[in-house]
Design an enzyme around this catalytic site. Sequence first.
Site, PDB file in Angstrom:
ATOM      1  N   ASN A 197       0.915  -1.195  -0.136  1.00 51.20           N
ATOM      2  CA  ASN A 197       0.160   0.106   0.118  1.00 51.20           C
ATOM      3  C   ASN A 197       0.786   1.133  -0.047  1.00 51.20           C
ATOM      4  OD1 ASN A 197      -1.714   2.010   0.319  1.00 51.20           O
ATOM      5  ND2 ASN A 197      -2.890   0.876   2.115  1.00 51.20           N
ATOM      6  N   LYS A 207       3.254   1.630   3.165  1.00 52.54           N
ATOM      7  CA  LYS A 207       2.335   1.638   4.437  1.00 52.54           C
ATOM      8  C   LYS A 207       3.061   0.481   5.420  1.00 52.54           C
ATOM      9  CE  LYS A 207      -2.302   1.533   5.981  1.00 52.54           C
ATOM     10  NZ  LYS A 207      -3.621   1.650   5.654  1.00 52.54           N
ATOM     11  N   CYS A 266      -2.622   6.528   6.060  1.00 48.35           N
ATOM     12  CA  CYS A 266      -3.642   6.177   6.817  1.00 48.35           C
ATOM     13  C   CYS A 266      -3.501   5.900   8.103  1.00 48.35           C
ATOM     14  CB  CYS A 266      -4.856   5.199   6.153  1.00 48.35           C
ATOM     15  SG  CYS A 266      -6.299   5.316   6.727  1.00 48.35           S
TER      16      CYS A 266
HETATM   17  N1  CDV Z   1      -7.051   2.341   5.655  1.00 55.12           N
HETATM   18  C1  CDV Z   1      -7.009   2.507   6.944  1.00 55.12           C
HETATM   19  O1  CDV Z   1      -5.610   2.203   7.322  1.00 55.12           O
HETATM   20  N2  CDV Z   1      -7.854   2.729   7.614  1.00 55.12           N
HETATM   21  C2  CDV Z   1      -7.830   2.424   9.056  1.00 55.12           C
HETATM   22  C3  CDV Z   1      -8.975   2.126   9.962  1.00 55.12           C
HETATM   23  C4  CDV Z   1      -9.273   0.417   9.456  1.00 55.12           C
HETATM   24  C5  CDV Z   1      -8.924   2.247  11.316  1.00 55.12           C
HETATM   25  C6  CDV Z   1      -7.376   4.031   9.600  1.00 55.12           C
HETATM   26  O2  CDV Z   1      -6.549   4.068  10.450  1.00 55.12           O
HETATM   27  O3  CDV Z   1      -8.172   4.813   9.333  1.00 55.12           O
END
Ligand code: CDV
Length: 308
Positions: free
Chosen positions: A106, A123, A168
């Site tokens: 990712n 990631k 994320c």
């Molecule tokens: N794509 C992500 O990493 N989503 C996570 C959710 C699953 C908690 C996030 O940290 O936003």
Amino acid sequence: MRVINVAAAQMGPIQRADGREVVVKRMLALMDEAKAKGADLIVYPELALTTFFPRWYMEDQAEVDSWFEREMPDAAVRPLFDRARQHQMAMSFGYAELTPDGHHYNTAILTDRNSNIVGKYRKVHLPGHEEYDPTRSHQHLEKRYFEPGDLGFPVWRNLGGIVGMAVCNDRRWPETYRVMGLQGVEMVVLGYNTPSVNSQKNVEGPEQRLFHNRLSVQSGAYQNSCWVIAVAKAGVEDGHPLIGGSLIVNPDGEIVAEAKTEGDELLVAPCDLDATRFGKETIFDFARHRRIEHYGLITSRTGAIPPE
Ligand code: CDV
């Protein structure tokens, strides 16, 4: 002053049936708007080219691989690189990367003003699970489809500053920012796809998720005295809602711009990298104040072990 005009290009939902060409057209429209507003850098979300496919349980590897890019740029994405070069604008976006030797990550990239890829990040903190889990309200199969990133948390000199990336879930982990902070990072750019409801706790809805988003990003910015640009893919994808709430946060941890919608929406703010200096030279002068002799557990222990 060392100002980078940053455009946080929040994207609304991408449906499973939407092809990359359709998505890239939306990204180009945001880029043109960013140019009109004087942006030097545009930041798009995690997995910006497709729907958030890890919500779907798949067993056919060919189907899984159809969500991944085998080269960057590929034909679908090349118009973005061409337009960014024409606009002399740096950019960052996330995508699913399939390497020539078969690894799945990712990933996010960072380009310079001439669309040269100057940075790649994979990631590290993959959330979710590997197998279908009937106890959850929805699936989150990142651990099934991706391997943890193998590049650490590098930073790069770009646009006259020191820039790092995260993806994320990484934004919730203080280690993410601190490892970059120890390399003098001045701006962290990151994208996210955050379901509006916790799949294992349905009372944790959008308000709390937006709160945790702000809390994580603002504390990362403050504690490392850097700008953080956090960009959502938002809205309802095939019945599955994602929060918006994209943010531009200054080195004091204050929000200077925040998205109001769950659609394609551009936030533009002038980010002065010299504003990072005060914090880095005073309360968060790491060289003077950190006490690494007490931090060993951070790298020697993964899970918590309470005392007997
Ligand atoms: N794509 C992500 O990493 N989503 C996570 C959710 C699953 C908690 C996030 O940290 O936003």
